[in-house]
Design an enzyme around this catalytic site. Structure first.
Site, PDB file in Angstrom:
ATOM      1  N   ARG A  23      33.925   6.934 -58.715  1.00 49.45           N
ATOM      2  CA  ARG A  23      34.623   7.002 -57.424  1.00 49.45           C
ATOM      3  C   ARG A  23      34.493   5.724 -56.614  1.00 49.45           C
ATOM      4  O   ARG A  23      35.305   5.436 -55.737  1.00 49.45           O
ATOM      5  CB  ARG A  23      34.093   8.171 -56.592  1.00 49.45           C
ATOM      6  CG  ARG A  23      34.233   9.534 -57.237  1.00 49.45           C
ATOM      7  CD  ARG A  23      33.378  10.551 -56.517  1.00 49.45           C
ATOM      8  NE  ARG A  23      31.963  10.194 -56.572  1.00 49.45           N
ATOM      9  CZ  ARG A  23      31.003  10.818 -55.884  1.00 49.45           C
ATOM     10  NH1 ARG A  23      31.319  11.806 -55.067  1.00 49.45           N
ATOM     11  NH2 ARG A  23      29.749  10.433 -56.008  1.00 49.45           N
ATOM     12  N   GLN A  47      22.459   0.160 -29.001  1.00 42.42           N
ATOM     13  CA  GLN A  47      23.843  -0.295 -29.132  1.00 42.42           C
ATOM     14  C   GLN A  47      24.089  -0.682 -30.579  1.00 42.42           C
ATOM     15  O   GLN A  47      23.192  -1.172 -31.268  1.00 42.42           O
ATOM     16  CB  GLN A  47      24.091  -1.490 -28.219  1.00 42.42           C
ATOM     17  CG  GLN A  47      25.511  -2.042 -28.237  1.00 42.42           C
ATOM     18  CD  GLN A  47      25.728  -3.081 -27.142  1.00 42.42           C
ATOM     19  OE1 GLN A  47      25.358  -2.876 -25.993  1.00 42.42           O
ATOM     20  NE2 GLN A  47      26.334  -4.206 -27.497  1.00 42.42           N
ATOM     21  N   ASN A  49      26.781  -3.103 -32.859  1.00 38.18           N
ATOM     22  CA  ASN A  49      27.783  -4.157 -32.754  1.00 38.18           C
ATOM     23  C   ASN A  49      28.433  -4.379 -34.111  1.00 38.18           C
ATOM     24  O   ASN A  49      27.810  -4.134 -35.159  1.00 38.18           O
ATOM     25  CB  ASN A  49      27.161  -5.473 -32.288  1.00 38.18           C
ATOM     26  CG  ASN A  49      26.537  -5.368 -30.910  1.00 38.18           C
ATOM     27  OD1 ASN A  49      26.965  -4.580 -30.086  1.00 38.18           O
ATOM     28  ND2 ASN A  49      25.517  -6.170 -30.672  1.00 38.18           N
ATOM     29  N   ARG A  59      27.662 -17.960 -35.724  1.00 40.89           N
ATOM     30  CA  ARG A  59      27.355 -17.211 -34.499  1.00 40.89           C
ATOM     31  C   ARG A  59      25.849 -17.288 -34.280  1.00 40.89           C
ATOM     32  O   ARG A  59      25.064 -16.870 -35.117  1.00 40.89           O
ATOM     33  CB  ARG A  59      27.806 -15.755 -34.618  1.00 40.89           C
ATOM     34  CG  ARG A  59      29.316 -15.572 -34.786  1.00 40.89           C
ATOM     35  CD  ARG A  59      29.686 -14.089 -34.872  1.00 40.89           C
ATOM     36  NE  ARG A  59      31.091 -13.887 -35.182  1.00 40.89           N
ATOM     37  CZ  ARG A  59      32.042 -13.667 -34.280  1.00 40.89           C
ATOM     38  NH1 ARG A  59      31.728 -13.641 -32.995  1.00 40.89           N
ATOM     39  NH2 ARG A  59      33.300 -13.477 -34.664  1.00 40.89           N
ATOM     40  N   HIS A  62      20.966 -16.722 -31.150  1.00 40.64           N
ATOM     41  CA  HIS A  62      20.869 -15.926 -29.938  1.00 40.64           C
ATOM     42  C   HIS A  62      19.523 -15.233 -29.841  1.00 40.64           C
ATOM     43  O   HIS A  62      18.913 -14.882 -30.857  1.00 40.64           O
ATOM     44  CB  HIS A  62      21.984 -14.879 -29.915  1.00 40.64           C
ATOM     45  CG  HIS A  62      23.364 -15.468 -29.973  1.00 40.64           C
ATOM     46  ND1 HIS A  62      24.429 -14.843 -30.568  1.00 40.64           N
ATOM     47  CD2 HIS A  62      23.843 -16.655 -29.501  1.00 40.64           C
ATOM     48  CE1 HIS A  62      25.509 -15.597 -30.467  1.00 40.64           C
ATOM     49  NE2 HIS A  62      25.185 -16.705 -29.831  1.00 40.64           N
ATOM     50  N   LYS A  72      16.862  -6.337 -33.792  1.00 40.03           N
ATOM     51  CA  LYS A  72      18.122  -6.146 -34.511  1.00 40.03           C
ATOM     52  C   LYS A  72      17.852  -5.796 -35.970  1.00 40.03           C
ATOM     53  O   LYS A  72      16.920  -6.326 -36.591  1.00 40.03           O
ATOM     54  CB  LYS A  72      18.972  -7.415 -34.450  1.00 40.03           C
ATOM     55  CG  LYS A  72      19.429  -7.807 -33.063  1.00 40.03           C
ATOM     56  CD  LYS A  72      20.202  -9.115 -33.083  1.00 40.03           C
ATOM     57  CE  LYS A  72      20.625  -9.539 -31.676  1.00 40.03           C
ATOM     58  NZ  LYS A  72      21.295 -10.862 -31.676  1.00 40.03           N
ATOM     59  N   HIS A 119      18.425 -15.299 -33.703  1.00 46.51           N
ATOM     60  CA  HIS A 119      19.246 -14.842 -34.817  1.00 46.51           C
ATOM     61  C   HIS A 119      20.601 -15.536 -34.830  1.00 46.51           C
ATOM     62  O   HIS A 119      21.215 -15.758 -33.784  1.00 46.51           O
ATOM     63  CB  HIS A 119      19.476 -13.327 -34.718  1.00 46.51           C
ATOM     64  CG  HIS A 119      20.345 -12.780 -35.797  1.00 46.51           C
ATOM     65  ND1 HIS A 119      21.636 -12.371 -35.589  1.00 46.51           N
ATOM     66  CD2 HIS A 119      20.101 -12.611 -37.117  1.00 46.51           C
ATOM     67  CE1 HIS A 119      22.145 -11.947 -36.734  1.00 46.51           C
ATOM     68  NE2 HIS A 119      21.247 -12.088 -37.671  1.00 46.51           N
ATOM     69  N   TYR A 132      25.463  -4.609 -36.727  1.00 49.09           N
ATOM     70  CA  TYR A 132      24.193  -4.785 -36.031  1.00 49.09           C
ATOM     71  C   TYR A 132      23.758  -3.447 -35.442  1.00 49.09           C
ATOM     72  O   TYR A 132      24.515  -2.781 -34.734  1.00 49.09           O
ATOM     73  CB  TYR A 132      24.315  -5.725 -34.834  1.00 49.09           C
ATOM     74  CG  TYR A 132      25.050  -7.024 -34.994  1.00 49.09           C
ATOM     75  CD1 TYR A 132      24.387  -8.246 -34.841  1.00 49.09           C
ATOM     76  CD2 TYR A 132      26.425  -7.055 -35.217  1.00 49.09           C
ATOM     77  CE1 TYR A 132      25.079  -9.447 -34.916  1.00 49.09           C
ATOM     78  CE2 TYR A 132      27.120  -8.256 -35.299  1.00 49.09           C
ATOM     79  CZ  TYR A 132      26.437  -9.445 -35.151  1.00 49.09           C
ATOM     80  OH  TYR A 132      27.127 -10.639 -35.219  1.00 49.09           O
ATOM     81  N   GLU A 143      20.396 -12.681 -21.806  1.00 48.64           N
ATOM     82  CA  GLU A 143      20.796 -13.220 -23.109  1.00 48.64           C
ATOM     83  C   GLU A 143      20.805 -14.744 -23.072  1.00 48.64           C
ATOM     84  O   GLU A 143      21.283 -15.341 -22.111  1.00 48.64           O
ATOM     85  CB  GLU A 143      22.189 -12.707 -23.478  1.00 48.64           C
ATOM     86  CG  GLU A 143      22.292 -11.206 -23.623  1.00 48.64           C
ATOM     87  CD  GLU A 143      21.648 -10.698 -24.887  1.00 48.64           C
ATOM     88  OE1 GLU A 143      21.572 -11.461 -25.874  1.00 48.64           O
ATOM     89  OE2 GLU A 143      21.214  -9.529 -24.896  1.00 48.64           O
ATOM     90  N   ASP A 169      27.968 -21.419 -27.811  1.00 48.96           N
ATOM     91  CA  ASP A 169      26.995 -21.853 -28.819  1.00 48.96           C
ATOM     92  C   ASP A 169      26.984 -23.367 -28.960  1.00 48.96           C
ATOM     93  O   ASP A 169      25.929 -23.974 -29.159  1.00 48.96           O
ATOM     94  CB  ASP A 169      27.292 -21.195 -30.168  1.00 48.96           C
ATOM     95  CG  ASP A 169      26.999 -19.708 -30.178  1.00 48.96           C
ATOM     96  OD1 ASP A 169      26.268 -19.239 -29.273  1.00 48.96           O
ATOM     97  OD2 ASP A 169      27.488 -19.000 -31.080  1.00 48.96           O
TER      98      ASP A 169
END
Length: 205
Positions: A23, A47, A49, A59, A62, A72, A119, A132, A143, A169
């Site tokens: 499958r 949360q 993400n 990215r 952070h 995370k 990260h 995330y 942040e 960034d």
């Protein structure tokens, strides 16, 4: 589920077992019992993400003020990426050190990074997705970031990729500049936070 401690303290790689059949495929990239045994407390889910990136998109790097910070647990459900964790905690035995893990939709490895760690990642394919699980919600005032192109860190971004970064960034400070500005979390504060999480079994009130 296999667990490997990374070169950055309080960061781990998780490799789940896959179950392919006629499958398709079944896999459980996040397993609470394994993570709890590894870090000593459950991951409070504040949360989730989901990002989608074209090839060459970077990215990060952070991080969030700690406490409360933002732990995370991340994995790649589509495509492939190079995930990078940097120890930004002043006073940490691994301060300034980084480690990198290849995440993709073949092996479904995941990475956990504790509060206070930095990260980032680079997408190695077009239409790469990152999922995330975050211990806290987004807090704009808490942040921060450092530039992923900091020459002192020399992060392992593939040289053959045409990089795409956000303005935020691109304009982020270097690690040294962030430290001089007092933006980085203190290792002792992070450790006290981890111990409180373990003592309570969840995020303290």
């Amino acid at each position: 589920m296999q667990v490997r401690e990374l070169a950055v303290r309080d960061a781990y790689e998780f490799t789940p077992q896959k179950f392919p059949d006629h499958r398709g495929l079944f896999v459980a990239p996040f397993q609470e019992a394994v993570l709890t045994r590894t870090i000593g407390h459950p991951l409070r889910l504040g949360q989730t993400n989901h990002s989608v990136s074209r090839r060459g998109t970077i990215r990060g790097i952070h991080f969030a003020d700690t406490p409360p910070g933002q732990a995370k647990y991340v994995y790649c459900p589509r495509g492939a990426l190079l995930d990078v964790i940097v120890d930004l905690r002043r006073g940490s035995p691994t301060f300034g050190r980084w480690d990198a893990v290849h995440l993709d939709a073949v092996d479904f490895r995941a990475v956990y990074l504790a509060e206070g760690l930095g990260h980032g990642f680079v997408a190695l394919e077009d239409d790469t997705a990152m999922a995330y699980l975050c211990s806290t919600g987004y807090n704009p005032s808490g942040e921060h970031g450092i530039t992923p192109l900091d020459p002192a860190l020399n992060l392992p971004w593939p040289a053959d990729l045409p990089f795409t970064l956000s303005e935020k960034d691109t304009g982020a400070p270097t690690l040294a500049e962030a430290e001089a500005a007092g933006l980085l979390p203190r290792y002792e504060d992070c450790v006290a936070h981890y111990e409180a999480l373990r003592a309570s079994g969840s995020v303290p009130a």
